[in-house]
Design a protein around this motif. Structure first.
Motif, short mmCIF file in Angstrom:
data_model
loop_
_atom_site.label_atom_id
_atom_site.label_comp_id
_atom_site.label_asym_id
_atom_site.label_seq_id
_atom_site.Cartn_x
_atom_site.Cartn_y
_atom_site.Cartn_z
N MET A 1 32.03 -37.76 3.83
CA MET A 1 33.21 -38.47 3.36
C MET A 1 32.55 -39.20 2.10
N ILE A 2 33.59 -39.21 0.94
CA ILE A 2 33.43 -40.05 -0.24
C ILE A 2 33.38 -41.45 -0.24
N ASN A 3 32.61 -42.09 -0.56
CA ASN A 3 32.82 -43.71 -0.61
C ASN A 3 33.40 -44.11 -2.10
N ILE A 4 34.66 -44.02 -2.37
CA ILE A 4 35.18 -44.42 -3.62
C ILE A 4 34.49 -45.43 -4.39
N TYR A 5 33.94 -46.46 -3.64
CA TYR A 5 33.25 -47.55 -4.48
C TYR A 5 32.04 -47.17 -4.82
N ASN A 6 31.30 -46.24 -4.42
CA ASN A 6 30.28 -45.51 -5.20
C ASN A 6 30.60 -44.87 -6.49
N GLU A 7 31.57 -44.27 -6.29
CA GLU A 7 32.18 -43.52 -7.44
C GLU A 7 32.46 -44.66 -8.43
N ILE A 8 33.26 -45.58 -8.18
CA ILE A 8 33.59 -46.64 -9.11
C ILE A 8 32.51 -47.44 -9.71
N ASN A 9 31.55 -47.49 -8.86
CA ASN A 9 30.24 -48.29 -9.60
C ASN A 9 29.69 -47.34 -10.53
N ALA A 10 29.67 -46.17 -10.24
CA ALA A 10 29.08 -44.92 -11.42
C ALA A 10 29.93 -45.01 -12.55
N LEU A 11 31.24 -45.08 -12.33
CA LEU A 11 31.96 -45.21 -13.60
C LEU A 11 31.83 -46.40 -14.15
N GLU A 12 31.64 -47.56 -13.52
CA GLU A 12 31.29 -48.86 -14.16
C GLU A 12 29.97 -48.62 -14.95
N ALA A 13 29.04 -48.01 -14.58
CA ALA A 13 27.69 -47.97 -15.16
C ALA A 13 28.12 -46.96 -16.30
N THR A 14 28.69 -46.10 -16.29
CA THR A 14 29.14 -45.18 -17.50
C THR A 14 29.86 -46.07 -18.60
#
Length: 114
Positions: A1-14
């Motif tokens: 299952m994908i944790n959307i918050y991990n993805e958003i945090n990665a986007l924030e870092a980018t």
């Protein structure tokens, strides 16, 4: 299952590595290092916040408050460092708007089915 918050945090870092963010970061630093620009910007922000609070609470904004706000904004925009910072912020806002537009596509698609 994908944790959307991990993805958003990665986007924030980018997001922090974009040239637009770097430009804003440098512009903010330039304003902070110039006492005149910093004080002018703080005054400009205070006026903005005070007017927004009045609008949110339904209070009437007096004409002299509007005139003062306009004069403060003019002074801030005439300062080269503040002007550069606001321009950099607008460039960054365009990226945020585009990301937001992309994020809401699935929701819009759901409603297009009606």
């Amino acid at each position: 299952m994908i944790n959307i918050y991990n993805e958003i945090n990665a986007l924030e870092a980018t997001f922090r590595t974009t040239p637009e963010f770097e430009e804003l970061k440098e512009a903010v630093t330039a304003v902070k290092q110039d006492e005149e620009a910093l004080n002018l910007f703080k005054s400009f922000r205070k006026v903005q916040i005070d007017l927004q609070k009045k609008q949110l609470t339904g209070e009437d904004i007096l004409e002299d408050e509007l005139v003062y706000a306009q004069k403060t904004a003019q002074l801030a925009q005439q300062n080269a460092k503040i002007s550069a910072m606001l321009e950099a912020e607008m460039k960054l806002s365009k990226i945020i708007e585009e990301v937001n537009r992309i994020l809401i596509k699935p929701i819009q698609a759901l409603y297009e089915e009606f």
